[in-house]
Motif scaffolding. Structure first.
Motif, PDB file in Angstrom:
ATOM      1  N   ALA A   1       0.772  -1.443   0.143  1.00  0.00           N
ATOM      2  CA  ALA A   1       0.036  -0.067   0.258  1.00  0.00           C
ATOM      3  C   ALA A   1       1.102   1.517  -0.192  1.00  0.00           C
ATOM      4  O   ALA A   1       0.646   2.287  -0.779  1.00  0.00           O
ATOM      5  CB  ALA A   1      -0.832  -0.260   1.274  1.00  0.00           C
TER       6      ALA A   1
ATOM      7  N   LEU B   1      -8.697   4.820   2.944  1.00  0.00           N
ATOM      8  CA  LEU B   1      -7.619   4.135   4.600  1.00  0.00           C
ATOM      9  C   LEU B   1      -7.585   4.408   5.185  1.00  0.00           C
ATOM     10  O   LEU B   1      -7.123   4.346   6.388  1.00  0.00           O
ATOM     11  CB  LEU B   1      -6.365   4.234   4.135  1.00  0.00           C
TER      12      LEU B   1
ATOM     13  N   VAL C   1      -8.208   1.380  -6.966  1.00  0.00           N
ATOM     14  CA  VAL C   1      -7.851   0.588  -6.975  1.00  0.00           C
ATOM     15  C   VAL C   1      -7.490   0.840  -8.671  1.00  0.00           C
ATOM     16  O   VAL C   1      -5.487   0.776  -9.375  1.00  0.00           O
ATOM     17  CB  VAL C   1      -7.279  -0.100  -6.313  1.00  0.00           C
TER      18      VAL C   1
END
Length: 466
Positions: free
Chosen positions: A335, A371, A393
């Motif tokens: 990430a 997130l 993503v």
């Protein structure tokens, strides 16, 4: 004659849009329907991926190795879990989300910039439908003659208002894109801004503090990403003020004039309480300490019954306690690498005003917000949020400008990924076929013997402890 690659992409896109609209906008929608929607989207993504050749390389070798390591550790952890089938199901969900991200990345790579307009158009339509539903429900509530009004009852399409808030965390940043584009007409810009204000009204009245926190951090990050980031932040702050004004007019001024008492107001959410997260964070921590290497197994937090929730509402604790600390570190590293790569491109092109650059900026804001919210909420658990996380993503992967020339993917790597994707979607479909006919009965039995609320995980009744 078979369909061309563009036609196959169109079929995939239309199917996904129909599933998203149905799963989010249907008045009877909820967690279980959205899980079924997710399984259907995973199936479409896998079928689309199987028909597209040759496939481009979407990630570099370290990322591919890291993903393989995460899946491998997950399979080993699942085999050792108390309930292996549910653990393997959670791994299948992870692989399925990867298939969705891959499909969207390939779709955007093949379709080019016109698909960016489609994406933003879909976001606008979804937000417009949900805003219309909210305003209609509000009008009925004020006209009903009732002396009490709960704003939470105006929200529809989600089993919990926090899940609604997660959806807004993904869409609030994207809804601002038409306001940044230089060639948008004044009337269209005004209409989109009005919609953004109503969307913020819903976010404020819903009281999801995770959404407020995620958007706040995303705004702070974009403020240092150049003039376009600050312009995005300016539009969002203006829309927040517009949403606050609408909230005051509706739930203070109008409600007071009509003599209606408002319960569960937004001001009541301005607290620092953990809302019951303390016990489940403690449970996840003790699980992590007891089995740090491979964890208890994916989804196995739900195998230890508690009175609060079937997941810890904290992404790092959840992954570390279930998949193990090494897997959690690997996820965090991937990430960070992906976020840093996008950050670098945004910094390099801070002055650029191309549509793709502005969309990358909005997608990055959505990713940062999600997130951050996952640190206090179940963003990585809820099916609709998982789909949107995969979409964001995947689109960022497609827009990413690599330092080296694009190369073809390794044939054996794609073959292994396709095989894993087929197995994953097969397991998810099998679980759905097994459980869906008995979901209502299972929920009633659980509520009859274990309390007065469901604890969502894979299904709305997500506790798997026997």
């Amino acid at each position: 004659m078979g369909l061309s690659i563009e036609q196959r992409g169109t079929v995939f896109l239309v199917a996904v849009v129909c599933l998203l609209v149905g799963g989010i906008c249907a008045p009877f929608s909820g967690h279980d329907l959205q899980r079924a929607m997710q399984i259907a989207i995973v199936s479409c993504a896998v079928l689309y991926g199987l028909t597209v050749t040759p496939l481009p390389r979407l990630v570099d070798r370290p990322t591919a190795f890291g993903l393989a390591l995460i899946i491998g550790l997950g399979l080993v952890s699942s085999a050792l879990a108390h309930q292996p089938l549910w653990a393997f199901t959670e791994v299948a969900v992870f692989v399925g989300c990867g298939a969705i991200a891959t499909a969207f990345a390939v779709l955007r790579r093949n379709g080019g910039e016109p698909l960016d307009r489609v994406l933003v158009g879909v976001v606008v339509i979804l937000c417009l439908i949900k805003s219309t539903q909210y305003l209609y429900a509000g009008a009925l509530a004020f006209a009903s003659g009732e002396r009490m009004l709960d704003p939470d009852l105006l929200l529809s399409g989600f089993s919990n208002k926090r899940f609604y808030g997660q959806f807004q965390t993904f869409t609030l940043p994207l809804l601002a894109l038409p306001l940044l584009l230089p060639h948008v007409s004044r009337s269209l810009r005004g209409a989109v801004f009005a919609l953004l204000c109503v969307w913020w009204l819903i976010a404020i009245s819903g009281g999801t503090r995770g959404t407020w926190l995620g958007m706040g951090v995303a705004g702070g990050v974009l403020a240092v990403l150049g003039p376009w980031g600050r312009r995005w932040l300016g539009w969002q702050l203006a829309a927040v003020l517009g949403g606050l004004l609408l909230y005051w007019l509706a739930f203070t001024a109008l409600a007071g004039y009509l003599g209606i008492e408002v319960s569960n107001g937004a001001s009541e959410r301005l607290t620092t309480s953990l809302s019951g997260r303390g016990p489940i964070w403690s449970q996840a921590w003790h699980m992590l300490v007891e089995r740090p290497w491979l964890g208890f197994g994916p989804m196995q937090f739900a195998d230890i019954a508690n009175s609060v929730a079937a997941h810890p509402h904290q992404a790092i604790l959840q992954w570390a306690s279930e998949w193990g600390v090494p897997s959690a570190l690997c996820v965090a590293l991937l990430a960070w690498r992906g976020g840093w790569a996008t950050w670098s491109v945004l910094r390099q092109r801070a002055q650029a005003g191309e549509r793709a650059d502005l969309l990358r900026l909005c997608l990055f804001a959505a990713l940062v917000g999600a997130l951050v919210q996952s640190m206090v909420d179940g963003v990585i658990v809820m099916p609709n949020s998982q789909v949107w996380l995969a979409l964001v993503v995947g689109w960022l992967l497609a827009l990413h400008v690599g330092r080296s020339a694009p190369t073809a993917a390794l044939p054996w790597g794609w073959a292994a990924w396709k095989a894993m994707s087929v197995l994953a979607v097969g397991l998810l479909i099998a679980i759905a076929v097994r459980d869906v006919p008995h979901i209502t009965q299972a929920q009633q039995q659980y509520l009859g013997g274990h309390g007065n609320h469901l604890q969502p995980r894979f299904w709305a009744q997500g506790v798997i402890a026997r």
